[in-house]
Design an enzyme around this catalytic site. Structure first.
Site, PDB file in Angstrom:
ATOM      1  N   THR A 123       0.818  -1.217   0.000  1.00 22.55           N
ATOM      2  CA  THR A 123       0.000   0.000   0.000  1.00 22.55           C
ATOM      3  C   THR A 123       0.851   1.267   0.000  1.00 22.55           C
ATOM      4  O   THR A 123       1.974   1.272   0.527  1.00 22.55           O
ATOM      5  CB  THR A 123      -0.900  -0.015   1.256  1.00 22.55           C
ATOM      6  N   ASP A 124       0.272   2.351  -0.520  1.00 24.05           N
ATOM      7  CA  ASP A 124       0.969   3.648  -0.463  1.00 24.05           C
ATOM      8  C   ASP A 124       1.131   4.137   0.969  1.00 24.05           C
ATOM      9  O   ASP A 124       1.927   5.035   1.245  1.00 24.05           O
ATOM     10  CB  ASP A 124       0.236   4.707  -1.315  1.00 24.05           C
ATOM     11  N   GLU A 125       0.368   3.542   1.898  1.00 23.16           N
ATOM     12  CA  GLU A 125       0.445   4.012   3.289  1.00 23.16           C
ATOM     13  C   GLU A 125       1.813   3.751   3.923  1.00 23.16           C
ATOM     14  O   GLU A 125       2.141   4.340   4.951  1.00 23.16           O
ATOM     15  CB  GLU A 125      -0.640   3.336   4.135  1.00 23.16           C
ATOM     16  N   TYR A 147      -1.639  -0.407  11.018  1.00 24.42           N
ATOM     17  CA  TYR A 147      -1.888  -1.076   9.732  1.00 24.42           C
ATOM     18  C   TYR A 147      -0.705  -0.876   8.797  1.00 24.42           C
ATOM     19  O   TYR A 147      -0.121  -1.843   8.287  1.00 24.42           O
ATOM     20  CB  TYR A 147      -3.177  -0.544   9.084  1.00 24.42           C
ATOM     21  N   LYS A 151       2.048  -3.514   7.269  1.00 26.89           N
ATOM     22  CA  LYS A 151       2.204  -3.746   5.829  1.00 26.89           C
ATOM     23  C   LYS A 151       3.662  -3.512   5.407  1.00 26.89           C
ATOM     24  O   LYS A 151       4.197  -4.236   4.566  1.00 26.89           O
ATOM     25  CB  LYS A 151       1.276  -2.824   5.031  1.00 26.89           C
TER      26      LYS A 151
HETATM   27  P1  NAD Z   1     -10.262  -6.716   2.443  1.00 27.42           P
HETATM   28  O1  NAD Z   1     -10.228  -6.467   3.897  1.00 27.42           O
HETATM   29  O2  NAD Z   1     -11.507  -6.414   1.675  1.00 27.42           O
HETATM   30  O3  NAD Z   1      -9.909  -8.234   2.149  1.00 27.42           O
HETATM   31  C1  NAD Z   1      -8.916  -8.926   2.862  1.00 27.42           C
HETATM   32  C2  NAD Z   1      -9.195 -10.413   2.690  1.00 27.42           C
HETATM   33  O4  NAD Z   1      -8.148 -11.127   3.370  1.00 27.42           O
HETATM   34  C3  NAD Z   1     -10.515 -10.865   3.331  1.00 27.42           C
HETATM   35  O5  NAD Z   1     -11.217 -11.690   2.442  1.00 27.42           O
HETATM   36  C4  NAD Z   1     -10.077 -11.640   4.569  1.00 27.42           C
HETATM   37  O6  NAD Z   1     -10.969 -12.691   4.921  1.00 27.42           O
HETATM   38  C5  NAD Z   1      -8.733 -12.181   4.121  1.00 27.42           C
HETATM   39  N1  NAD Z   1      -7.837 -12.483   5.243  1.00 27.42           N
HETATM   40  C6  NAD Z   1      -7.562 -11.695   6.319  1.00 27.42           C
HETATM   41  N2  NAD Z   1      -6.707 -12.337   7.140  1.00 27.42           N
HETATM   42  C7  NAD Z   1      -6.427 -13.528   6.565  1.00 27.42           C
HETATM   43  C8  NAD Z   1      -5.597 -14.621   6.917  1.00 27.42           C
HETATM   44  N3  NAD Z   1      -4.888 -14.622   8.061  1.00 27.42           N
HETATM   45  N4  NAD Z   1      -5.535 -15.683   6.095  1.00 27.42           N
HETATM   46  C9  NAD Z   1      -6.268 -15.708   4.941  1.00 27.42           C
HETATM   47  N5  NAD Z   1      -7.082 -14.724   4.560  1.00 27.42           N
HETATM   48  C10 NAD Z   1      -7.151 -13.626   5.362  1.00 27.42           C
HETATM   49  O7  NAD Z   1      -9.024  -5.935   1.850  1.00 27.42           O
HETATM   50  P2  NAD Z   1      -8.828  -5.255   0.418  1.00 27.42           P
HETATM   51  O8  NAD Z   1      -9.253  -3.851   0.502  1.00 27.42           O
HETATM   52  O9  NAD Z   1      -9.371  -6.154  -0.613  1.00 27.42           O
HETATM   53  O10 NAD Z   1      -7.233  -5.244   0.347  1.00 27.42           O
HETATM   54  C11 NAD Z   1      -6.532  -6.330  -0.234  1.00 27.42           C
HETATM   55  C12 NAD Z   1      -5.056  -6.073  -0.145  1.00 27.42           C
HETATM   56  O11 NAD Z   1      -4.737  -4.881  -0.835  1.00 27.42           O
HETATM   57  C13 NAD Z   1      -4.546  -5.874   1.283  1.00 27.42           C
HETATM   58  O12 NAD Z   1      -3.290  -6.488   1.395  1.00 27.42           O
HETATM   59  C14 NAD Z   1      -4.426  -4.371   1.426  1.00 27.42           C
HETATM   60  O13 NAD Z   1      -3.397  -4.053   2.350  1.00 27.42           O
HETATM   61  C15 NAD Z   1      -4.039  -3.978   0.010  1.00 27.42           C
HETATM   62  N6  NAD Z   1      -4.445  -2.645  -0.423  1.00 27.42           N
HETATM   63  C16 NAD Z   1      -5.733  -2.227  -0.296  1.00 27.42           C
HETATM   64  C17 NAD Z   1      -6.118  -0.975  -0.770  1.00 27.42           C
HETATM   65  C18 NAD Z   1      -7.528  -0.464  -0.640  1.00 27.42           C
HETATM   66  O14 NAD Z   1      -7.759   0.719  -0.886  1.00 27.42           O
HETATM   67  N7  NAD Z   1      -8.497  -1.283  -0.315  1.00 27.42           N
HETATM   68  C19 NAD Z   1      -5.148  -0.143  -1.368  1.00 27.42           C
HETATM   69  C20 NAD Z   1      -3.832  -0.598  -1.463  1.00 27.42           C
HETATM   70  C21 NAD Z   1      -3.498  -1.849  -0.999  1.00 27.42           C
HETATM   71  O1  DAU Z   2      -4.068   4.178   0.646  1.00 26.63           O
HETATM   72  C1  DAU Z   2      -4.291   2.792   0.542  1.00 26.63           C
HETATM   73  C2  DAU Z   2      -5.083   2.349   1.734  1.00 26.63           C
HETATM   74  O2  DAU Z   2      -6.378   2.893   1.553  1.00 26.63           O
HETATM   75  C3  DAU Z   2      -5.168   0.848   1.891  1.00 26.63           C
HETATM   76  O3  DAU Z   2      -3.890   0.340   2.140  1.00 26.63           O
HETATM   77  C4  DAU Z   2      -6.097   0.475   3.038  1.00 26.63           C
HETATM   78  O4  DAU Z   2      -6.269  -0.939   3.090  1.00 26.63           O
HETATM   79  C5  DAU Z   2      -7.433   1.118   2.808  1.00 26.63           C
HETATM   80  O5  DAU Z   2      -8.275   0.890   3.923  1.00 26.63           O
HETATM   81  C6  DAU Z   2      -7.279   2.611   2.590  1.00 26.63           C
HETATM   82  O6  DAU Z   2      -6.834   3.285   3.803  1.00 26.63           O
HETATM   83  P1  DAU Z   2      -7.371   4.738   4.202  1.00 26.63           P
HETATM   84  O7  DAU Z   2      -7.199   4.889   5.642  1.00 26.63           O
HETATM   85  O8  DAU Z   2      -6.819   5.776   3.314  1.00 26.63           O
HETATM   86  O9  DAU Z   2      -8.919   4.531   3.772  1.00 26.63           O
HETATM   87  P2  DAU Z   2     -10.265   4.889   4.514  1.00 26.63           P
HETATM   88  O10 DAU Z   2     -11.340   4.550   3.550  1.00 26.63           O
HETATM   89  O11 DAU Z   2     -10.358   4.320   5.862  1.00 26.63           O
HETATM   90  O12 DAU Z   2     -10.155   6.470   4.652  1.00 26.63           O
HETATM   91  C7  DAU Z   2      -9.969   7.302   3.515  1.00 26.63           C
HETATM   92  C8  DAU Z   2      -9.954   8.762   3.972  1.00 26.63           C
HETATM   93  O13 DAU Z   2     -11.260   9.090   4.457  1.00 26.63           O
HETATM   94  C9  DAU Z   2      -9.011   9.035   5.124  1.00 26.63           C
HETATM   95  O14 DAU Z   2      -8.483  10.335   4.987  1.00 26.63           O
HETATM   96  C10 DAU Z   2      -9.888   8.972   6.354  1.00 26.63           C
HETATM   97  C11 DAU Z   2     -11.214   9.486   5.840  1.00 26.63           C
HETATM   98  N1  DAU Z   2     -12.412   8.887   6.476  1.00 26.63           N
HETATM   99  C12 DAU Z   2     -12.504   7.548   6.553  1.00 26.63           C
HETATM  100  C13 DAU Z   2     -13.613   6.949   7.117  1.00 26.63           C
HETATM  101  C14 DAU Z   2     -13.737   5.447   7.202  1.00 26.63           C
HETATM  102  C15 DAU Z   2     -13.398   9.722   6.970  1.00 26.63           C
HETATM  103  O15 DAU Z   2     -13.306  10.955   6.913  1.00 26.63           O
HETATM  104  N2  DAU Z   2     -14.502   9.126   7.536  1.00 26.63           N
HETATM  105  C16 DAU Z   2     -14.643   7.773   7.629  1.00 26.63           C
HETATM  106  O16 DAU Z   2     -15.678   7.312   8.160  1.00 26.63           O
END
Ligand code: NAD
Ligand code: DAU
Length: 342
Positions: A123-125, A147, A151
């Site tokens: 992730t970019d985080e 988190y 990562k």
């Molecule tokens: P998500 O939470 O929707 O899905 C995660 C999945 O992993 C779930 O199905 C969960 O059951 C499974 N899981 C969790 N722990 C596990 C374990 N111990 N063994 C097997 N399965 C397990 O997450 P997402 O948003 O789909 O993110 C997927 C990946 O992409 C993550 O690694 C996250 O860090 C990364 N990512 C997400 C975003 C975003 O914006 N959502 C952005 C950048 C990177």
């Molecule tokens: O940047 C990549 C990441 O994006 C992934 O690695 C993570 O898995 C994914 O959860 C996401 O993280 P963020 O913390 O950026 O996403 P989130 O949707 O939780 O929040 C996005 C922005 O919105 C952040 O600035 C916080 C704000 N926010 C979030 C929630 C849930 C609010 O203002 N209100 C909210 O209720």
């Protein structure tokens, strides 16, 4: 290609499985998922009965289960993670277990089975708050919440298997992703599903935090390009350059759903909130990647999916999700403020 996709029942993982099965006729997908609160078999229901698809319920921290699933696979893409920042602030333990220890188990199994291509989805985080400009893959990592720290630990461990053992590992660092089947704890589905129900949209702090929002299929094509064409041991940023602050995001969602601005509420900020991320994705673009969706297109597609799939998210929101929502938001919403007209 036989590919193990871990975390396949989650948001991006399930979209990636759909992409693989539809675009790559020779791909056989072994989908592994622990089915935590975020894992949802409904996300994989469309592939049931497909001879090129098989599902295994298992924990990536379980070496026997992972070894069995990986046997005979050419490739591994790991999406499995605890993925929500707010939950990591409440309880970091599961994040360390899955996001770090889980990677060790996966890499050990990949060594044993001589897997040829491995992508660790990060992730970019991991870069932490980016006050100005954009960061590239050489920028120092500075994660600031449990988190992102977990990562960063996981991806560095994965890369260490390249330098120490020659394991062909690549890492992607993607920006905020939106689209179908995102669990309704993340900001876009929180705002969209609340707005549909005329409930308040909880905006952290002053609503000025900035994110790049990328459509999920664009994230999937970036990961897939790295899987096939990435250089072993390399890291690839996956970003789209559309910077959107939270008030603008909420306003756009309310406009799409024709709901009033008065639903927006400013609440107490997220602890350690990173106010901006911004990626330079030139390295991936040099491989030929370009996102297809602009931010307005990505958001419209996403809002439309939640409008058309109420059963999917209502089933989640009517379950244990309510306890998490109350814990994270109830008191803060009780003390909330309106967003100034503008
Ligand atoms: P998500 O939470 O929707 O899905 C995660 C999945 O992993 C779930 O199905 C969960 O059951 C499974 N899981 C969790 N722990 C596990 C374990 N111990 N063994 C097997 N399965 C397990 O997450 P997402 O948003 O789909 O993110 C997927 C990946 O992409 C993550 O690694 C996250 O860090 C990364 N990512 C997400 C975003 C975003 O914006 N959502 C952005 C950048 C990177
Ligand atoms: O940047 C990549 C990441 O994006 C992934 O690695 C993570 O898995 C994914 O959860 C996401 O993280 P963020 O913390 O950026 O996403 P989130 O949707 O939780 O929040 C996005 C922005 O919105 C952040 O600035 C916080 C704000 N926010 C979030 C929630 C849930 C609010 O203002 N209100 C909210 O209720």
């Amino acid at each position: 290609m036989r590919i193990l996709v871990t975390g396949a029942a989650g948001f991006i993982g399930s979209n990636y499985v759909r992409y693989m099965l539809s675009k790559q006729p020779d791909a056989h997908v072994v989908a592994l998922d622990k089915l935590t609160y975020a894992g949802n078999l409904a996300n994989l229901a469309a592939f049931e009965g497909n001879p090129r698809f098989q599902f295994v319920q298992a924990d990536i921290c379980d070496p026997d289960a992972v070894g069995e699933a990986l046997a005979g696979c050419d490739a591994l893409v790991n999406f499995a993670a605890e993925s929500h920042v707010d939950r990591s602030v409440i309880d970091p333990m599961a994040f360390v277990k899955t996001n770090v220890e889980g990677i060790r188990v996966l890499m050990e199994a990949a060594r044993t089975h001589s897997v040829q291509r491995i992508v660790q989805v990060s992730t970019d985080e991991v870069y932490g708050h980016v006050p100005d400009g954009s960061v590239n893959e050489q920028t120092l990592l500075a994660p600031r919440n449990p988190y992102s720290a977990s990562k960063a630990g996981g991806e560095l461990l994965a890369l260490s298997y390249f330098t120490s053992f020659g394991l062909p590992v690549m890492v992607t660092r993607g920006v905020n992703t939106i689209g179908p089947s995102q669990y309704p704890e993340k900001v876009v589905p929180v705002f969209v599903t609340n707005a549909i129900d005329d409930e308040q949209l909880p905006i952290y702090g002053e609503g000025k935090a900035v994110r790049e929002y990328m459509y999920v299929t664009d994230h999937c094509t970036g990961i897939d390009l790295v899987l096939h064409r990435g250089e072993p041991g390399a890291v690839y940023n996956v970003g789209v350059e559309y910077e959107v602050d939270t008030v603008t995001l909420a306003t756009s969602i309310l406009e799409l759903l024709e709901k009033p601005r008065s639903l927006m509420r400013l609440i107490e900020d997220r602890p350690g909130h990173d106010y901006r991320y911004s990626l330079d994705s030139a390295r991936l673009e040099a491989l030929g990647w370009q996102p297809k969706y602009t931010f307005p297109q990505a958001l419209a597609e996403t809002v439309n999916w939640y409008v058309e799939n109420e059963d999917w998210w209502r089933a989640i929101k009517s379950g244990s999700f309510g306890e998490y929502y109350a814990r994270n938001y109830a008191e803060r919403l009780a003390r909330s403020r309106p967003v100034a007209a503008g």
